[in-house]
Design a protein around this motif. Sequence first.
Motif, PDB file in Angstrom:
ATOM      1  N   ASN A 239      48.302  68.541  58.514  1.00 22.59           N
ATOM      2  CA  ASN A 239      48.344  69.245  59.796  1.00 22.59           C
ATOM      3  C   ASN A 239      49.712  69.865  60.036  1.00 22.59           C
ATOM      4  N   MET A 240      50.746  69.130  59.625  1.00 26.29           N
ATOM      5  CA  MET A 240      52.088  69.642  59.866  1.00 26.29           C
ATOM      6  C   MET A 240      52.366  70.883  59.028  1.00 26.29           C
ATOM      7  N   ILE A 241      51.935  70.860  57.781  1.00 22.00           N
ATOM      8  CA  ILE A 241      52.135  72.029  56.928  1.00 22.00           C
ATOM      9  C   ILE A 241      51.429  73.241  57.520  1.00 22.00           C
ATOM     10  N   LYS A 242      50.206  73.039  57.979  1.00 16.24           N
ATOM     11  CA  LYS A 242      49.455  74.143  58.579  1.00 16.24           C
ATOM     12  C   LYS A 242      50.170  74.686  59.820  1.00 16.24           C
ATOM     13  N   ASN A 243      50.665  73.776  60.655  1.00 20.71           N
ATOM     14  CA  ASN A 243      51.354  74.209  61.869  1.00 20.71           C
ATOM     15  C   ASN A 243      52.649  74.940  61.546  1.00 20.71           C
ATOM     16  N   VAL A 244      53.362  74.430  60.557  1.00 17.93           N
ATOM     17  CA  VAL A 244      54.629  75.059  60.171  1.00 17.93           C
ATOM     18  C   VAL A 244      54.381  76.465  59.656  1.00 17.93           C
ATOM     19  N   ILE A 245      53.353  76.602  58.817  1.00 23.95           N
ATOM     20  CA  ILE A 245      53.032  77.915  58.252  1.00 23.95           C
ATOM     21  C   ILE A 245      52.656  78.898  59.352  1.00 23.95           C
ATOM     22  N   ASN A 246      51.808  78.462  60.271  1.00 24.74           N
ATOM     23  CA  ASN A 246      51.394  79.339  61.360  1.00 24.74           C
ATOM     24  C   ASN A 246      52.554  79.698  62.277  1.00 24.74           C
ATOM     25  N   ASP A 247      53.412  78.697  62.578  1.00 19.65           N
ATOM     26  CA  ASP A 247      54.573  78.969  63.432  1.00 19.65           C
ATOM     27  C   ASP A 247      55.526  79.934  62.767  1.00 19.65           C
ATOM     28  N   SER A 248      55.710  79.759  61.459  1.00 20.59           N
ATOM     29  CA  SER A 248      56.601  80.645  60.715  1.00 20.59           C
ATOM     30  C   SER A 248      56.081  82.073  60.725  1.00 20.59           C
ATOM     31  N   ASN A 249      54.784  82.208  60.520  1.00 21.97           N
ATOM     32  CA  ASN A 249      54.181  83.544  60.515  1.00 21.97           C
ATOM     33  C   ASN A 249      54.245  84.194  61.894  1.00 21.97           C
ATOM     34  N   ASN A 250      53.999  83.391  62.933  1.00 21.80           N
ATOM     35  CA  ASN A 250      54.013  83.931  64.294  1.00 21.80           C
ATOM     36  C   ASN A 250      55.391  84.452  64.675  1.00 21.80           C
ATOM     37  N   SER A 251      56.424  83.739  64.246  1.00 22.00           N
ATOM     38  CA  SER A 251      57.779  84.147  64.600  1.00 22.00           C
ATOM     39  C   SER A 251      58.214  85.396  63.860  1.00 22.00           C
ATOM     40  N   LYS A 252      57.642  85.653  62.683  1.00 22.41           N
ATOM     41  CA  LYS A 252      58.062  86.802  61.874  1.00 22.41           C
ATOM     42  C   LYS A 252      57.236  88.048  62.166  1.00 22.41           C
ATOM     43  N   ASN A 253      55.933  87.866  62.206  1.00 16.54           N
ATOM     44  CA  ASN A 253      55.081  89.032  62.422  1.00 16.54           C
ATOM     45  C   ASN A 253      53.797  88.593  63.091  1.00 16.54           C
ATOM     46  N   GLN A 254      53.811  88.600  64.391  1.00 14.11           N
ATOM     47  CA  GLN A 254      52.674  88.077  65.139  1.00 14.11           C
ATOM     48  C   GLN A 254      51.418  88.919  64.919  1.00 14.11           C
ATOM     49  N   GLU A 255      51.587  90.194  64.714  1.00 11.23           N
ATOM     50  CA  GLU A 255      50.436  91.078  64.588  1.00 11.23           C
ATOM     51  C   GLU A 255      49.685  90.848  63.282  1.00 11.23           C
ATOM     52  N   ASN A 256      50.422  90.586  62.195  1.00 13.08           N
ATOM     53  CA  ASN A 256      49.784  90.450  60.885  1.00 13.08           C
ATOM     54  C   ASN A 256      49.442  89.009  60.532  1.00 13.08           C
ATOM     55  N   ASN A 257      49.685  88.096  61.455  1.00 13.92           N
ATOM     56  CA  ASN A 257      49.451  86.686  61.143  1.00 13.92           C
ATOM     57  C   ASN A 257      47.964  86.377  61.014  1.00 13.92           C
ATOM     58  N   ILE A 258      47.617  85.597  59.991  1.00 17.23           N
ATOM     59  CA  ILE A 258      46.243  85.139  59.797  1.00 17.23           C
ATOM     60  C   ILE A 258      46.215  83.649  60.076  1.00 17.23           C
ATOM     61  N   ASP A 259      45.317  83.231  60.953  1.00 14.39           N
ATOM     62  CA  ASP A 259      45.257  81.817  61.286  1.00 14.39           C
ATOM     63  C   ASP A 259      44.992  80.997  60.032  1.00 14.39           C
ATOM     64  N   TYR A 260      45.890  80.049  59.785  1.00 13.02           N
ATOM     65  CA  TYR A 260      45.845  79.254  58.550  1.00 13.02           C
ATOM     66  C   TYR A 260      44.632  78.350  58.479  1.00 13.02           C
ATOM     67  N   GLN A 261      44.113  77.953  59.628  1.00 15.89           N
ATOM     68  CA  GLN A 261      43.048  76.960  59.645  1.00 15.89           C
ATOM     69  C   GLN A 261      41.653  77.597  59.811  1.00 15.89           C
ATOM     70  N   SER A 262      41.595  78.817  60.369  1.00 12.13           N
ATOM     71  CA  SER A 262      40.286  79.373  60.699  1.00 12.13           C
ATOM     72  C   SER A 262      39.885  80.527  59.809  1.00 12.13           C
ATOM     73  N   ASN A 263      40.650  80.784  58.729  1.00 13.30           N
ATOM     74  CA  ASN A 263      40.340  81.921  57.867  1.00 13.30           C
ATOM     75  C   ASN A 263      39.049  81.668  57.074  1.00 13.30           C
ATOM     76  N   ASN A 264      38.190  82.667  57.060  1.00 16.53           N
ATOM     77  CA  ASN A 264      36.957  82.584  56.266  1.00 16.53           C
ATOM     78  C   ASN A 264      37.119  83.349  54.969  1.00 16.53           C
TER      79      ASN A 264
END
Length: 267
Positions: A239-264
């Motif tokens: 869970n922590m890795i997923k949160n870290v990845i999502n937080d990192s992506n959100n801080s860099k490029n919120q528009e291009n971020n793909i949710d790490y947990q809900s991607n199909n």
Amino acid sequence: MARKRKKRTKGGASWMETYSDMVTLLLTFFIMLYAMSTIDAQKYAMIVEAFAKGKEVIVEENMSESETGESEPIEIIESSDEEIDQLYIMLKEYIVENNLSESVEISKSEEYVFIRFSDDITFGGYSNKLNKSGGDILDVLAKGLGLVEDYIEEVIIAGHTAEVEKDKTKIDRKLSTDRANAVLEYLEGKNVISPAKYLAIGYGLYSPIADNSTSEGRAKNRRVEIYISRKGYPISYTNMIKNVINDSNNSKNQENNIDYQSNNVID
């Protein structure tokens, strides 16, 4: 009748009394200064050693010797909230000095140090053999891990691949696991921390951080990530890795971020 001459008073000894008093006061003053500047040699050596090792020293106000004649011990407390930062600083300096900011990302918080290696610096093609550049930076990482082992809870290594529409080989899960294990085995071979603190995970192509429809996005998805948790933070690593990845992506490029947990993913 002749006048009586007044007798002259003799004051020859008066200046000697004043001078002797001054000398006595000066001597007392210097003795007091010497007494204030004198410190127990053992205590001084302990303080010097503590500062040389970067430790926080707490000395009790009462520095006098005990009734038995033995010096009171000095309490030396190691600062645990900054020690692991040595690892972060060492890696950060290496990344800057070698112009690797595009290939290696590093961040830290109170709970962890997080490192992301792009595919070009660690592995090539469908290989699970480390590149020389990957080995070089892992050498720096291993050195840092050895310095802060007492402050590390665990080191989780995660391998990732990218989805390629025309690729039907179905090797992504195995390749990502093999790459994570290759990094783990390389670090474990350095014998710098306990092997029990290492853990390798292969996510395959199922944890993208960019769009797989472009070559640039696939290049970002092919990566190895290392999550180093601080001592005292035994949390759910997945869970922590997923949160870290999502937080990192959100801080860099919120528009291009793909949710790490809900991607199909569509094969």
